[in-house]
Design a protein around this motif. Structure first.
Motif, PDB file in Angstrom:
ATOM      1  N   GLY A  50      17.335   0.243 -12.173  1.00 19.90           N
ATOM      2  CA  GLY A  50      16.168   0.564 -11.361  1.00 19.90           C
ATOM      3  C   GLY A  50      16.373   1.700 -10.380  1.00 19.90           C
ATOM      4  O   GLY A  50      15.687   1.766  -9.353  1.00 19.90           O
ATOM      5  N   ILE A  53      13.161   3.671  -9.879  1.00 20.80           N
ATOM      6  CA  ILE A  53      12.156   2.913  -9.126  1.00 20.80           C
ATOM      7  C   ILE A  53      12.446   3.018  -7.625  1.00 20.80           C
ATOM      8  O   ILE A  53      11.556   3.257  -6.810  1.00 20.80           O
ATOM      9  N   GLN A  54      13.732   2.867  -7.304  1.00 25.01           N
ATOM     10  CA  GLN A  54      14.153   2.919  -5.906  1.00 25.01           C
ATOM     11  C   GLN A  54      13.931   4.326  -5.330  1.00 25.01           C
ATOM     12  O   GLN A  54      13.407   4.480  -4.219  1.00 25.01           O
ATOM     13  N   GLN A  57      10.332   5.114  -4.559  1.00 26.81           N
ATOM     14  CA  GLN A  57       9.838   4.514  -3.314  1.00 26.81           C
ATOM     15  C   GLN A  57      10.245   5.331  -2.093  1.00 26.81           C
ATOM     16  O   GLN A  57       9.524   5.380  -1.093  1.00 26.81           O
ATOM     17  N   VAL A  60       7.711   7.920  -1.775  1.00 20.35           N
ATOM     18  CA  VAL A  60       6.454   7.354  -1.276  1.00 20.35           C
ATOM     19  C   VAL A  60       6.528   7.234   0.245  1.00 20.35           C
ATOM     20  O   VAL A  60       5.610   7.643   0.964  1.00 20.35           O
ATOM     21  N   LYS A  75       9.742   4.070 -15.945  1.00 20.14           N
ATOM     22  CA  LYS A  75       9.490   3.199 -14.793  1.00 20.14           C
ATOM     23  C   LYS A  75       9.297   4.034 -13.532  1.00 20.14           C
ATOM     24  O   LYS A  75       8.400   3.779 -12.732  1.00 20.14           O
ATOM     25  N   GLN A  78       5.966   5.608 -13.562  1.00 21.08           N
ATOM     26  CA  GLN A  78       4.887   4.654 -13.242  1.00 21.08           C
ATOM     27  C   GLN A  78       4.728   4.492 -11.736  1.00 21.08           C
ATOM     28  O   GLN A  78       3.610   4.439 -11.212  1.00 21.08           O
ATOM     29  N   VAL A  79       5.867   4.403 -11.025  1.00 19.29           N
ATOM     30  CA  VAL A  79       5.795   4.254  -9.565  1.00 19.29           C
ATOM     31  C   VAL A  79       5.200   5.519  -8.940  1.00 19.29           C
ATOM     32  O   VAL A  79       4.290   5.448  -8.108  1.00 19.29           O
ATOM     33  N   SER A  82       1.495   5.788  -9.768  1.00 22.33           N
ATOM     34  CA  SER A  82       0.683   4.814  -9.026  1.00 22.33           C
ATOM     35  C   SER A  82       0.535   5.227  -7.569  1.00 22.33           C
ATOM     36  O   SER A  82      -0.456   4.903  -6.925  1.00 22.33           O
ATOM     37  N   ALA A  83       1.547   5.909  -7.043  1.00 19.69           N
ATOM     38  CA  ALA A  83       1.495   6.328  -5.641  1.00 19.69           C
ATOM     39  C   ALA A  83       0.785   7.668  -5.483  1.00 19.69           C
ATOM     40  O   ALA A  83       0.680   8.187  -4.372  1.00 19.69           O
TER      41      ALA A  83
END
Lengths: 120, 304
Positions: A50, A53-54, A57, A60, A75, A78-79, A82-83
């Motif tokens: 991940g 993913i981290q 963020q 973000v 992945k 996707q993050v 989405s942000a």
């Protein structure tokens, strides 16, 4: 608008890291003021899983609106997507070259991941 | 975690190794096949759920199967305020907090349930998520059970637990473990009555055998060794077993015919019957080393 670049260095002349999740840092450039900051991504470099993913963020939280990197897995994409963070792929050698390409409209907005997870 | 299989005289004997390719499947399938002829309690379990291959040798149609589920978080985004306490807590990066919502990546989740506990807004409930399948076959008189994890799932232990929970009460289960000393091997071996460690007389075989010995001593599970392909390397594995007081219960020679029969997907106890005796003796020695077996025998004798 803030634009992030994946990198292993600390200045705009540093190489653009082709990896997103496991890049050691992100150089975040404010396109209006031309000031830049560094976001440390060292924790994700060694993450068992991940990392993307981290890392996404972190962008973000830093209020980044766009990312320039070499590649991005599903992945992480996707993050970012989405942000509302735009992703641009570049194979430029340095951040400065990638920025020039971005400003000259040579980088196109990507619509998805371009590699599978754990590609590098 | 307790499994459902610790009941009523069930005995679990695992066939394991630190190094892949030392002969776990060769030995466990042939052992189960030969043992079942004399002992109706024997069942074969393939616990290598990332790559189950026992069914290539113990061939039979799947008679029954069931889906294995695991709990993963589901976010109520109306209640989530994007505080990121859950995603900061998650050691597996299975959660990603955005401004006012949280994304879940179920395939990265290890089902610890921590996110639901730490959420201050009651925005997380745990829901079932399929992670794999347990399959039961009948091969002649021998019942076999294996598990197969779904592609992309990173935590395989729930499927191994489900395989072990499917052992019928009163069985003598022969468990084909996954190689190595990581979570899948620990999950398979931790509550076994006895473990047969397969190794080979090579430097890699010795190194990984020593890691397995350390693991089993840590788990406090009794074990002995079996050396496969004897003649291929040197004597260091034998010397190590002797110096550590590890019993070598059986050996198989470096016989090209074994590789040939195996590569055709056949049992060597069928293709090379001269090896049957090795497995018959091995099964008797393994049973002797399971104290529960004596108890179970006494019990059954007492009720006869």
């Amino acid at each position: 608008m803030k634009l992030a670049f994946s990198t292993g260095g600390t200045t705009p002349d540093a190489p653009l890291d082709p990896r997103f999740g496991r890049a050691s840092a992100f150089l975040v450039l404010d396109l209006e003021t031309k000031e830049f900051d560094l976001i440390d991504n060292g924790q994700s470099v060694g993450a068992a899983q991940g990392a993307g993913i981290q890392a996404a963020q972190r962008l973000v939280r830093a209020d980044v609106k766009g990312l320039v990197t070499g590649h991005c897995g599903p992945k992480a994409f996707q993050v970012l997507n989405s942000a509302g963070i735009d992703v641009y792929y570049s194979n430029a050698g340095t951040i400065r070259e990638a920025l020039e390409d971005f400003e000259n409209g040579k980088l196109s907005l990507s619509s998805g991941a371009d590699v599978r997870g754990h590609w590098s | 975690m307790a499994t459902g299989s610790g009941s009523e005289g069930t005995i679990k004997i695992a066939i394991a190794s630190g190094k892949g390719g030392t002969g776990k499947t060769l030995i466990s399938t042939n052992l189960a096949w030969v043992a079942r002829e004399d002992d109706p309690r024997v069942v074969y379990l393939d616990c290598d759920v990332e790559e189950p291959n026992g069914h290539l040798f113990l061939k039979g149609e799947v008679e029954r199967s069931r889906v294995v589920n695991r709990l993963v978080p589901e976010i109520n985004n109306e209640r989530c305020d994007g505080c990121s306490i859950c995603s900061d807590f998650c050691a597996f990066n299975a959660l990603a907090t955005l401004k006012e919502s949280t994304l879940v990546f179920p395939e990265l989740c290890h089902s610890c349930g921590g996110c639901a506990l730490v959420c201050p807004n009651d925005a997380i409930v745990e829901v079932e998520h399929p992670v794999g399948t347990v399959r039961m076959r009948k091969v002649g008189e021998l019942a076999t059970i294996d598990g197969i994890v779904n592609i992309g799932v990173s935590s395989v232990t729930p499927v191994i637990q489900a395989v072990k929970q499917s052992i019928p009460a009163g069985s003598i289960a022969l468990l084909d473990a996954s190689p190595g000393t990581a979570c899948p091997a620990v999950e398979t071996l931790k509550d076994c009555d006895f473990v047969l460690l397969i190794t080979e007389p090579t430097p890699f075989g010795l190194n990984d055998f020593q890691l397995s010995v350390e693991l089993l001593r840590e788990l406090k599970v009794p074990f002995a060794a079996m050396i496969n392909r004897v003649g291929v390397g040197d004597n260091r594995v034998h010397d190590y077993c002797q110096s550590e007081g590890i019993q070598v219960l059986a050996e198989l020679p470096n016989d090209r015919r074994i590789a040939e029969v195996y590569s055709r997907g056949e049992l060597i106890t069928e293709g090379l019957p001269e090896y049957r005796a090795v497995f018959e003796r091995l099964y008797a020695m393994l049973l002797d080393r399971c104290p529960q077996n004596g108890m179970a025998m006494e019990k059954s004798n007492g009720t006869m």
